[in-house]
Design an enzyme around this catalytic site. Sequence first.
Site: not given
Length: 486
Positions: A121, A217-218, A406, A458
Amino acid sequence: MKLAFSLLLLSSLEAFANCEKHMNDPLGEFMKAQRKGWHADYSDATVESEADFSRVYLGSHDGLKEADKIEVLPGQPGGVYFDQYSGYVTVDPKAGRELFYYFAESQNSSSKPLLLWLNGGPGCSSFGYGAMMELGPFRVNSDGKSLSLNRYAWNNVANIIFLESPAGVGFSYSNTSADYDLNGDKHTAEDSYTFLVNWFKRFPEYKAREFFIAGESYAGHYVPQLAQKILQFNKITNQTFIINLKGIAIGNAWIDAETGNKGMYDTFWTHALISDEVNKGINSNCNFSSNNSLSDECDSYLDQAHKSLGNINIYDIYAPLCSLYSNTSTKVALDPCSESYITSYLNTPQVQKSLHANVTGIPGPWEVCNYTVLIDWKDRSSTVLPAIQELMTNGISVYIYSGDTDGRVPTTSTRYSINKLADSPMIPWYAWYTQGEVGGYAVGYKNLTFVTIRGAGHFVPSYQPARALAFFSAFLDGKLPSPHQN
């Protein structure tokens, strides 16, 4: 003719608005905020001490494993031959900070390794995304009430914990509202480590099991920072508590601001998403290596770039959007409206009861991403490459994978990052195969493997589930994906 055109334009704008409702882009919002400069930087140089470990909270877990067992999830299909658990682990009893987890065992659990999965996120749910949309044993059907089996679930080959972290994400919460103001890289790593120490007390049969951490991701921050903390605590606890960490895997991972930004805008241009003029303006005016705010000239070109993208799914640049999906016959691996189905399912009282979720603790309805957590994020590193390098130096296997469609954290960004981590490969670039087709490409370095997944966005396990399971199985075995057609 003018009336017809006006009605068509109005219809298009309405469709755009509907699409926006189904396009969570927390990492994009986070990256945009970074343009204004960095907050207090998380220090990768911190070395944990015996005193630090003594401050880690350890609670009593008598009877809690049995209480956490899920009898059956509403709408669950038949043919489920594995155990499931969910509930809370206290990480700070004084503040009342509780982290929610979902644990899906493998059918032959005693012979399989243990994996902790983290979504990023920051502020997004590992249960909602990871378990219910990507690699978990079930997928939520379009009715928002029933589940179907995921034949490519990763608990076919591992026992998997999905952790919602930090407090404020998903069903995780704190009774002290000020806790939400503390969320950041450092706080998340500390709470995640405390969660693990206590989880192993609740499930002692897994204490010596081979342990892996993965995320996307994060979580490119979360995973190496937590692994670094485990590595350092393992060295100073005099063998009283050792987590048997073997490796980490991070997908489409935000790990370095300079290479992440440069690779993203280079990808926009090479995939014909922005003009030559805008690309030239970015290259001439944007210094992504600086921790200072970007110039006004750079900001202007970046805004032009994002406006020229139009209304596309930045997490899979070739995928349909939710509001348009029902009007097409296009067949895709990931239903673009999945987030809506999951949100509906996890806000059903019967479902929440079966999960042992304390919905009175969370500030509102369950959300797949909490943007308040993102906005209030306190500390973050411009890069976690030093943490990854420390893991590699200490013999921890690092597996970086990248879905190649992505646009948010594209393969180009990851390749630029790897160029900072490693030099000459030990295993040269090659095509790997699964189900008789090229699954992607791979290259191997010492304690570092880079794998692309062909045709994946992603959320790799959602877009290419068979290929994702193939590379994940190779990761657990300490091997590279197969170069042979089968």
